[in-house]
Design a protein around this motif. Structure first.
Motif, PDB file in Angstrom:
ATOM      1  N   PRO A  28       0.811  -1.213   0.000  1.00 43.80           N
ATOM      2  CA  PRO A  28       0.000   0.000   0.000  1.00 43.80           C
ATOM      3  C   PRO A  28       0.842   1.259   0.000  1.00 43.80           C
ATOM      4  O   PRO A  28       0.512   2.240  -0.664  1.00 43.80           O
ATOM      5  N   LEU A  29       1.959   1.259   0.757  1.00 39.29           N
ATOM      6  CA  LEU A  29       2.813   2.435   0.826  1.00 39.29           C
ATOM      7  C   LEU A  29       3.444   2.731  -0.524  1.00 39.29           C
ATOM      8  O   LEU A  29       3.428   3.865  -1.003  1.00 39.29           O
ATOM      9  N   VAL A  30       3.984   1.705  -1.173  1.00 39.92           N
ATOM     10  CA  VAL A  30       4.597   1.905  -2.481  1.00 39.92           C
ATOM     11  C   VAL A  30       3.550   2.332  -3.500  1.00 39.92           C
ATOM     12  O   VAL A  30       3.779   3.179  -4.345  1.00 39.92           O
ATOM     13  N   SER A  31       2.358   1.766  -3.411  1.00 35.72           N
ATOM     14  CA  SER A  31       1.295   2.139  -4.329  1.00 35.72           C
ATOM     15  C   SER A  31       0.941   3.606  -4.159  1.00 35.72           C
ATOM     16  O   SER A  31       0.685   4.306  -5.129  1.00 35.72           O
ATOM     17  N   MET A  32       0.929   4.109  -2.916  1.00 35.06           N
ATOM     18  CA  MET A  32       0.627   5.514  -2.676  1.00 35.06           C
ATOM     19  C   MET A  32       1.706   6.409  -3.279  1.00 35.06           C
ATOM     20  O   MET A  32       1.417   7.429  -3.908  1.00 35.06           O
ATOM     21  N   PHE A  33       2.968   6.021  -3.110  1.00 39.13           N
ATOM     22  CA  PHE A  33       4.061   6.822  -3.648  1.00 39.13           C
ATOM     23  C   PHE A  33       4.045   6.846  -5.175  1.00 39.13           C
ATOM     24  O   PHE A  33       4.512   7.801  -5.787  1.00 39.13           O
ATOM     25  N   ASN A  34       3.521   5.787  -5.808  1.00 34.53           N
ATOM     26  CA  ASN A  34       3.481   5.737  -7.264  1.00 34.53           C
ATOM     27  C   ASN A  34       2.244   6.389  -7.855  1.00 34.53           C
ATOM     28  O   ASN A  34       2.112   6.476  -9.069  1.00 34.53           O
ATOM     29  N   SER A  35       1.313   6.859  -7.004  1.00 32.56           N
ATOM     30  CA  SER A  35       0.069   7.422  -7.517  1.00 32.56           C
ATOM     31  C   SER A  35       0.293   8.820  -8.056  1.00 32.56           C
ATOM     32  O   SER A  35       1.150   9.582  -7.586  1.00 32.56           O
ATOM     33  N   LEU A  36      -0.487   9.185  -9.048  1.00 30.80           N
ATOM     34  CA  LEU A  36      -0.399  10.517  -9.647  1.00 30.80           C
ATOM     35  C   LEU A  36      -0.834  11.581  -8.663  1.00 30.80           C
ATOM     36  O   LEU A  36      -0.285  12.682  -8.637  1.00 30.80           O
ATOM     37  N   ARG A  37      -1.827  11.266  -7.837  1.00 29.26           N
ATOM     38  CA  ARG A  37      -2.299  12.243  -6.854  1.00 29.26           C
ATOM     39  C   ARG A  37      -1.175  12.615  -5.882  1.00 29.26           C
ATOM     40  O   ARG A  37      -0.986  13.809  -5.569  1.00 29.26           O
TER      41      ARG A  37
ATOM     42  N   ARG B 117       5.485  19.466 -17.230  1.00 26.30           N
ATOM     43  CA  ARG B 117       5.930  18.863 -18.494  1.00 26.30           C
ATOM     44  C   ARG B 117       6.216  17.376 -18.309  1.00 26.30           C
ATOM     45  O   ARG B 117       5.893  16.564 -19.175  1.00 26.30           O
ATOM     46  N   ARG B 118       6.786  17.027 -17.181  1.00 28.99           N
ATOM     47  CA  ARG B 118       7.084  15.608 -16.926  1.00 28.99           C
ATOM     48  C   ARG B 118       5.811  14.803 -16.685  1.00 28.99           C
ATOM     49  O   ARG B 118       5.688  13.648 -17.115  1.00 28.99           O
ATOM     50  N   ILE B 119       4.846  15.433 -15.993  1.00 22.83           N
ATOM     51  CA  ILE B 119       3.616  14.714 -15.678  1.00 22.83           C
ATOM     52  C   ILE B 119       2.660  14.695 -16.865  1.00 22.83           C
ATOM     53  O   ILE B 119       2.031  13.681 -17.178  1.00 22.83           O
TER      54      ILE B 119
ATOM     55  N   ASP C 236       1.897   4.480 -12.257  1.00 21.10           N
ATOM     56  CA  ASP C 236       0.825   5.220 -11.616  1.00 21.10           C
ATOM     57  C   ASP C 236      -0.439   5.165 -12.464  1.00 21.10           C
ATOM     58  O   ASP C 236      -0.595   4.302 -13.342  1.00 21.10           O
ATOM     59  N   GLU C 237      -1.380   6.112 -12.209  1.00 20.17           N
ATOM     60  CA  GLU C 237      -2.633   6.124 -12.956  1.00 20.17           C
ATOM     61  C   GLU C 237      -2.407   6.326 -14.443  1.00 20.17           C
ATOM     62  O   GLU C 237      -3.138   5.765 -15.267  1.00 20.17           O
ATOM     63  N   LEU C 238      -1.407   7.125 -14.806  1.00 21.90           N
ATOM     64  CA  LEU C 238      -1.114   7.328 -16.224  1.00 21.90           C
ATOM     65  C   LEU C 238      -0.600   6.042 -16.863  1.00 21.90           C
ATOM     66  O   LEU C 238      -0.907   5.744 -18.023  1.00 21.90           O
ATOM     67  N   GLY C 239       0.192   5.273 -16.111  1.00 23.17           N
ATOM     68  CA  GLY C 239       0.647   3.984 -16.630  1.00 23.17           C
ATOM     69  C   GLY C 239      -0.507   3.024 -16.835  1.00 23.17           C
ATOM     70  O   GLY C 239      -0.571   2.312 -17.843  1.00 23.17           O
TER      71      GLY C 239
END
Length: 397
Positions: A20-29, A117-119, A148-151
């Motif tokens: 869950p922690l890694v998933s949060m760090f990878n999220s776009l939000r 630009r990166r996001i 993340d969500e974009l992926g």
């Protein structure tokens, strides 16, 4: 080992217990919030550093000059303690603060542009791919560079593009397949009729039976296509009620028993003592079982076996039709339920059917709220499985 096809996203390597922690760090939000926090902190920091440094220098200069300051554009010293001197000092401080704020604002804008630009870069690439896809270029795919969500959105786009490309290919083949299936019986009927007209053949029972057989093939093809179109459009009326699945299975096995005996194939039903009733249309599910059994017998050689079994699986009954035939190649598994698709292209329509039976099976099962899939191993055999909801679970649901 089964060659059943399963679609899934690429797995992510996560530390045990920290998913869950890694998933949060990878999220776009989280990345957007982090970007805003960095911009705010940097802006405030630059404003404080530049402002503090400049104001400190102004004050030290004011004190070192004995409480006097020079007015810009005029090399005139103003004594401390006078109203003019205080106003000059305040304007100097305000000017310095304004400079610090402008510098911090410029830095904030630059940081924001770099982060956005990166996001937003993947979003722009995805937008371009969508527009090209809309224009008809079904080869468009996007590169997945994040988790993340974009992926996930990029994964979904690529899967959608693959599905559209496959559907377009099947659509292009549809007219050709229909024309091919219609041409053979029509050519035969035309040949018989021309022979009768020219007096080459007599209207004997054999000739008439042949014409009737070809006409029935055409009728069957048209009925299958019509039924498939009705199911796909959701216009097929189902008369669903509580039905005993073992009764449906035994009736289907009995109906194909002569065909199995003619090919020297052993056919059997492996059923538990009691099975709860399913909520289904008796006629349509009988058609599903008949199509699957007919397909199994067609692709099983002499001395082979075809077995039908059923079991309770949660709120559903799972039924499978297993054969000991040649099996289906792995690359053909995703297409076996497509209309007019034959894994063995060498089979003629009289031995391999029109390629609509499994497509009808899929649509009818899904119309009942069930699922259908296949497992197969080349040289071992195939197992077609489908589920139906238990009557009690549907009524209470």
């Amino acid at each position: 080992m089964s060659n059943s096809l399963r679609l899934r996203l690429p797995p992510h390597t996560l530390p045990p217990g920290n998913a869950p922690l890694v998933s949060m760090f990878n999220s776009l939000r989280f990345r957007l919030l982090l970007m805003l926090a960095v911009v705010v902190v940097v802006t405030i920091g630059i404003a404080a550093l530049v402002g503090g440094w400049a104001i400190t220098n102004q004050f030290e200069s004011y004190v070192n000059m004995g409480g006097t300051m020079s007015i810009r554009c005029f090399d005139v010293a103003v004594a401390a303690g006078t109203r003019v001197g205080e106003d000059v000092f305040i304007r100097s401080v305000n000017r310095t603060l304004l400079t610090a704020i402008v510098a911090a604002g410029v830095m904030a804008v630059l940081l924001t542009l770099a982060f956005t630009r990166r996001i937003l870069g993947p979003v722009s690439a995805l937008t371009k791919a969508v527009r090209r896809l809309e224009a008809g270029d079904l080869r468009q795919r996007v590169k997945v560079e994040s988790t993340d969500e974009l992926g996930a959105l990029a994964h979904a786009f690529n899967a959608m593009a693959d599905g559209l490309a496959r559907t377009e290919q099947l659509r292009r083949h549809l007219v050709t397949d229909v024309a091919h299936e219609l041409r053979t019986p029509l050519t035969n009927i035309r040949g018989y009729i021309e022979a009768l007209q020219d007096g080459v053949a007599d209207p004997s029972p054999i000739v008439l039976d042949s014409i009737h057989e070809e006409a029935m093939l055409l009728n069957r093809l048209v009925e299958d296509l019509q039924e498939l179109a009705l199911v796909e459009a959701g216009q097929l009326k189902l008369v669903c009620q509580a039905v005993a699945p073992d009764d449906l299975i035994l009736r289907a096995v009995t109906s194909v028993q002569p065909a199995a005996v003619a090919k020297q194939i052993k056919i059997a039903a492996d059923l538990p003592e009691t099975l709860p009733p399913v909520y289904a249309d008796r006629e349509r599910i009988g058609q599903v079982l008949h199509n699957l059994l007919d397909n199994a017998i067609t692709h099983t050689t002499a001395q082979g076996e075809v077995t039908v079994s059923a079991r309770v699986s949660g709120p559903e009954i799972e039924i499978d039709v297993r054969d000991t035939g040649a099996g289906i190649a792995y690359q053909d598994l995703p297409n076996v339920f497509e209309r007019f698709y034959r894994a063995d292209r060498s089979r003629a329509r009289d031995t391999g059917g029109f390629g609509l039976g499994l497509a009808i099976v899929k649509q009818l099962v899904e119309a009942h709220g069930g699922r259908v899939w296949v497992r197969s191993t080349v040289g071992v055999g195939s197992t077609f499985l489908f589920t139906l909801p238990i009557a009690s679970s549907v009524e209470t649901g």
